[in-house]
Design a protein around this motif. Structure first.
Motif, PDB file in Angstrom:
ATOM      1  N   ALA A 178     -38.034  44.544  93.805  1.00 37.13           N
ATOM      2  CA  ALA A 178     -39.074  43.724  93.070  1.00 37.13           C
ATOM      3  C   ALA A 178     -38.206  43.304  91.688  1.00 37.13           C
ATOM      4  O   ALA A 178     -38.325  42.048  91.392  1.00 37.13           O
ATOM      5  N   TYR A 179     -37.319  44.330  91.016  1.00 36.82           N
ATOM      6  CA  TYR A 179     -36.797  44.030  89.968  1.00 36.82           C
ATOM      7  C   TYR A 179     -35.673  42.751  90.246  1.00 36.82           C
ATOM      8  O   TYR A 179     -35.421  41.703  89.386  1.00 36.82           O
ATOM      9  N   LEU A 180     -35.123  43.015  91.505  1.00 39.12           N
ATOM     10  CA  LEU A 180     -33.872  41.991  91.809  1.00 39.12           C
ATOM     11  C   LEU A 180     -34.587  40.708  92.170  1.00 39.12           C
ATOM     12  O   LEU A 180     -33.852  39.574  91.951  1.00 39.12           O
ATOM     13  N   ARG A 181     -35.925  40.559  92.574  1.00 43.00           N
ATOM     14  CA  ARG A 181     -36.636  39.274  92.653  1.00 43.00           C
ATOM     15  C   ARG A 181     -36.686  38.671  91.240  1.00 43.00           C
ATOM     16  O   ARG A 181     -36.786  37.379  91.099  1.00 43.00           O
ATOM     17  N   VAL A 182     -37.018  39.452  90.203  1.00 40.69           N
ATOM     18  CA  VAL A 182     -37.157  38.993  89.068  1.00 40.69           C
ATOM     19  C   VAL A 182     -35.878  38.356  88.448  1.00 40.69           C
ATOM     20  O   VAL A 182     -35.715  37.562  87.608  1.00 40.69           O
TER      21      VAL A 182
END
Length: 155
Positions: A11-15
């Motif tokens: 999810a952090y990489l999506r951010v």
């Protein structure tokens, strides 16, 4: 309260990728003298219509700096879109802290008030990308490995 995910979480990489798309959309037109002239004119007209202030007349040095910023941000955005890494989020968050600082400085010195919209976006994306790192660092400091003194974690 929303808890930030660790930087290693997908999810952090999506951010990181989302912030890159934002940068690409907002700054791509700054990358060339011709497109910057159009953006400059549009922002001035919008600011005038909304009574939020206009930009000064274009000059070659302003255009050069806008083009340099736009070119670097486009390349940086493409890197984060194609290959988002946790470290990219950390560095992007730090860069947004700098951008936010200079935008606040400009606003304090008479920049058009529509700049507040961009300052809010910079600050929000910076916080979202830096919070997981702060939380991870804070957790590491509070829970050092066995036998390691408090405050020496991660060295």
């Amino acid at each position: 309260m929303i808890r930030p995910v660790p930087p290693s979480h997908p999810a952090y990489l999506r951010v990181v990728r989302t912030s890159a798309w934002y940068d690409l959309v907002v700054t791509a037109a700054f990358a060339t003298p011709w497109t910057y002239a159009l953006v400059h004119d549009a922002l001035s007209k919008l600011g005038d219509a909304l009574k939020l202030g206009t930009l000064p007349a274009l000059d070659p040095i302003e255009t050069l700096y806008a083009n340099l910023m736009g070119s670097v941000v486009v390349v940086w955005a493409l890197l984060r879109i194609i290959n988002p890494l946790p470290a990219h989020g950390l560095y992007d968050g730090l860069a947004r802290t700098l951008f936010s600082t200079w935008q606040a400085y400009a606003l304090a010195h008479g920049a058009p008030r529509w700049l507040w919209v961009f300052l809010a976006a910079e600050m929000a994306l910076g916080i979202v990308q830096l919070a997981p790192w702060w939380r991870t660092r804070h957790t590491d400091l509070m829970n050092p490995p066995a036998g390691q003194p408090l405050g020496d974690a991660g060295r």
